[in-house]
Structure formats: structure tokens, C-alpha cells
Design a protein around this motif. Structure first.
Motif, PDB file in Angstrom:
ATOM      1  N   ASN A  73      51.905  13.302  30.839  1.00 59.72           N
ATOM      2  CA  ASN A  73      51.961  13.233  32.411  1.00 59.72           C
ATOM      3  C   ASN A  73      53.401  13.309  32.942  1.00 59.72           C
ATOM      4  OD1 ASN A  73      48.735  12.766  33.032  1.00 59.72           O
ATOM      5  ND2 ASN A  73      49.171  10.814  32.293  1.00 59.72           N
TER       6      ASN A  73
ATOM      7  N   LEU B 131      54.459  15.681  35.452  1.00 57.15           N
ATOM      8  CA  LEU B 131      54.127  15.649  36.818  1.00 57.15           C
ATOM      9  C   LEU B 131      55.278  14.939  37.379  1.00 57.15           C
ATOM     10  CD1 LEU B 131      50.417  14.396  36.556  1.00 57.15           C
ATOM     11  CD2 LEU B 131      51.417  16.700  36.923  1.00 57.15           C
TER      12      LEU B 131
ATOM     13  N   ARG C 108      54.555  13.416  42.212  1.00 60.15           N
ATOM     14  CA  ARG C 108      53.786  12.440  42.469  1.00 60.15           C
ATOM     15  C   ARG C 108      54.292  10.940  42.105  1.00 60.15           C
ATOM     16  NH1 ARG C 108      48.880  15.158  39.655  1.00 60.15           N
ATOM     17  NH2 ARG C 108      49.304  17.313  40.387  1.00 60.15           N
ATOM     18  N   GLN C 109      53.824   9.631  42.976  1.00 64.38           N
ATOM     19  CA  GLN C 109      54.275   8.535  42.824  1.00 64.38           C
ATOM     20  C   GLN C 109      55.897   8.389  42.862  1.00 64.38           C
ATOM     21  OE1 GLN C 109      50.939   7.579  39.536  1.00 64.38           O
ATOM     22  NE2 GLN C 109      52.095   5.751  40.098  1.00 64.38           N
TER      23      GLN C 109
ATOM     24  N   TYR D 172      58.352   6.441  39.992  1.00 68.03           N
ATOM     25  CA  TYR D 172      59.109   7.230  39.232  1.00 68.03           C
ATOM     26  C   TYR D 172      60.307   8.269  39.753  1.00 68.03           C
ATOM     27  CZ  TYR D 172      55.140   5.952  36.049  1.00 68.03           C
ATOM     28  OH  TYR D 172      54.466   5.193  35.385  1.00 68.03           O
TER      29      TYR D 172
ATOM     30  N   ASN E   6      60.150   9.186  25.021  1.00 66.90           N
ATOM     31  CA  ASN E   6      59.632   8.595  26.234  1.00 66.90           C
ATOM     32  C   ASN E   6      58.005   8.980  25.918  1.00 66.90           C
ATOM     33  OD1 ASN E   6      58.444   7.558  28.300  1.00 66.90           O
ATOM     34  ND2 ASN E   6      59.593   8.413  29.921  1.00 66.90           N
TER      35      ASN E   6
ATOM     36  N   GLY F 257      55.370   7.744  27.244  1.00 65.96           N
ATOM     37  CA  GLY F 257      54.615   7.611  28.310  1.00 65.96           C
ATOM     38  C   GLY F 257      53.585   6.278  28.087  1.00 65.96           C
ATOM     39  N   ALA F 258      52.306   6.508  28.437  1.00 73.71           N
ATOM     40  CA  ALA F 258      51.320   5.412  28.262  1.00 73.71           C
ATOM     41  C   ALA F 258      50.655   5.509  27.010  1.00 73.71           C
ATOM     42  CB  ALA F 258      50.088   5.857  29.139  1.00 73.71           C
TER      43      ALA F 258
ATOM     44  N   HIS G 195      51.958   2.439  24.832  1.00 78.08           N
ATOM     45  CA  HIS G 195      51.252   0.928  24.838  1.00 78.08           C
ATOM     46  C   HIS G 195      50.002   1.081  24.108  1.00 78.08           C
ATOM     47  CE1 HIS G 195      54.180   0.756  28.194  1.00 78.08           C
ATOM     48  NE2 HIS G 195      53.375   2.028  28.649  1.00 78.08           N
TER      49      HIS G 195
ATOM     50  N   HIS H 210      62.327   4.693  28.758  1.00 80.45           N
ATOM     51  CA  HIS H 210      61.279   4.607  29.928  1.00 80.45           C
ATOM     52  C   HIS H 210      61.952   4.642  30.979  1.00 80.45           C
ATOM     53  CE1 HIS H 210      58.051   3.766  26.956  1.00 80.45           C
ATOM     54  NE2 HIS H 210      58.825   2.994  26.733  1.00 80.45           N
ATOM     55  N   LEU H 211      61.580   5.512  32.290  1.00 82.76           N
ATOM     56  CA  LEU H 211      62.140   5.335  33.604  1.00 82.76           C
ATOM     57  C   LEU H 211      62.034   4.134  34.122  1.00 82.76           C
ATOM     58  CD1 LEU H 211      60.465   8.672  34.221  1.00 82.76           C
ATOM     59  CD2 LEU H 211      62.909   8.551  34.082  1.00 82.76           C
ATOM     60  N   SER H 212      60.900   3.573  34.148  1.00 82.38           N
ATOM     61  CA  SER H 212      60.507   2.179  34.822  1.00 82.38           C
ATOM     62  C   SER H 212      60.846   1.103  33.824  1.00 82.38           C
ATOM     63  CB  SER H 212      59.090   2.416  35.366  1.00 82.38           C
ATOM     64  OG  SER H 212      58.367   2.279  34.374  1.00 82.38           O
TER      65      SER H 212
ATOM     66  N   ILE I   1      59.361  -1.430  32.076  1.00 83.31           N
ATOM     67  CA  ILE I   1      58.172  -1.585  31.661  1.00 83.31           C
ATOM     68  C   ILE I   1      57.363  -3.129  31.344  1.00 83.31           C
ATOM     69  CG2 ILE I   1      57.439   0.743  30.483  1.00 83.31           C
ATOM     70  CD1 ILE I   1      58.079  -0.725  27.831  1.00 83.31           C
TER      71      ILE I   1
ATOM     72  N   ARG J  24      51.735  -2.708  30.190  1.00 80.61           N
ATOM     73  CA  ARG J  24      52.791  -2.061  29.816  1.00 80.61           C
ATOM     74  C   ARG J  24      53.864  -2.919  28.942  1.00 80.61           C
ATOM     75  NH1 ARG J  24      51.945   2.817  32.841  1.00 80.61           N
ATOM     76  NH2 ARG J  24      50.742   2.116  34.800  1.00 80.61           N
TER      77      ARG J  24
END
Ligand code: CA2
Length: 146
Positions: free
Chosen positions: A11, A14, A18-19, A23, A74, A76-77, A80, A100-102, A104, A111
Motif C-alpha cells: 500500500n 498509495l 489517500r489518508q 501519511y 518499510n 508497511g502492515a 506487524h 516507518h513514516l508514522s 507506530i 502497530r
């Protein structure tokens, strides 16, 4: 010239579309450009990849052995959930910086667990796209400095 594989998981293609509240507005192409500039500054070569498929990410990690001196990941999901990615990283014995951008650890409980962290050199999270540049700086300083 030392080479670094920068690997992005599900993802992340993307990003910027989005979001943006989570992000940001930066696209993956922007992050690639930022990494190219940082790599040039540091005298490193980079290969920048993204896949939505766990098996492809594992194949790219396996192929990195003998081709790249380090990996920035990275996942992503999959961070986890994926013991398979953790095993792939452990098997190639390359230094890996988890990015990670955010942040977690400040998000949902699920996360907070990373299967990458125990086999990584270190983890950078919460600084957006800048985290990738920080990871290149860390590798330059800690792995590639002669
Ligand atoms: O903060 C990060 O970099 C993450 O690895 C991003 C993953 C998330 O599952 C991790 O917990 C933390 C999600 C990437 C999906 O990115 C999107 C971008 C735009 C729209 C939707 C998803």
C-alpha cells in the motif's frame, strides 16, 4: 560505491493519494527522489523498490545478499504480522534499518509490535519521509564509514 536496497511494502504505492492526515502528501516517487539526493551526498548507490506482495519482498531480500551492503525496509502492515519477512532478514545477515513514516508506537496497539525490529540494526519512525534520509545517514555513519 556501497549499494543500499530501499524496500517498501504493501500500500505504500498509495502514498500522497489517500489518508494525507496520517501519511502526509509526499508520494513514493518523492521519497525515491529524496533518497537519490541523500545517496549522492553520501556517496552511496540506491535501488528503490515497492511491492504489495510478501513473497516478492522476500525474494528481493534474498537477492540483496551479494548485491547490496544494507537494506532500508518499510514493510508497511507486514511489519506487524510477517514472521516470514523476519526470517528472510535474519537469513541474509545484512544490516537492515526499519523505517516507518508514522510513529507506530503512538498508534493502535497492533502497530506496536514489529517482527522486523528484533532482526534490524535499528528502527526510525515518526519523522515522515525524512526517516528514509535518516536511515541512509545512519548506514553511512555506522556501516559504510571506513
Ligand atoms: O508508518 C508507516 O510507514 C507504516 O509502515 C505504513 C503502513 C502501516 O500499516 C504501518 O503500520 C506503518 C501503511 C502503509 C499504507 O499507506 C497508505 C498510504 C495512503 C493511503 C492508504 C495507505
Amino acid at each position: 560505491m556501497p549499494s543500499v536496497l530501499i524496500l517498501n511494502g504493501p500500500n505504500l504505492n498509495l502514498l500522497g493519494t489517500r489518508q494525507p492526515e496520517v501519511y502526509g502528501k509526499t508520494t513514493l516517487a518523492d521519497i525515491n527522489a529524496l533518497c537519490e539526493a541523500a545517496a549522492q551526498r553520501l556517496g552511496l548507490t540506491i535501488v528503490f523498490e515497492q511491492s504489495n506482495h510478501e513473497g516478492i519482498l522476500i525474494d528481493l531480500i534474498h537477492a540483496a545478499k551479494g548485491t547490496h551492503g544494507a537494506i532500508i525496509l518499510n514493510a508497511g502492515a507486514l511489519t506487524h504480522t510477517s514472521i516470514a519477512l523476519m526470517d528472510a532478514i535474519a537469513s541474509v545477515e545484512l544490516p537492515v534499518v526499519e523505517v516507518h513514516l508514522s510513529n507506530i508506537h503512538a498508534r493502535e496497539e497492533f502497530r506496536h509490535t514489529s517482527y522486523i525490529a528484533p532482526v534490524a540494526l535499528g528502527q526510525i519512525c515518526g519523522f515522515g519521509a525524512k526517516g528514509y534520509e535518516m536511515a541512509l545517514d545512519a548506514l553511512s555513519e555506522n556501516i559504510f564509514k571506513s
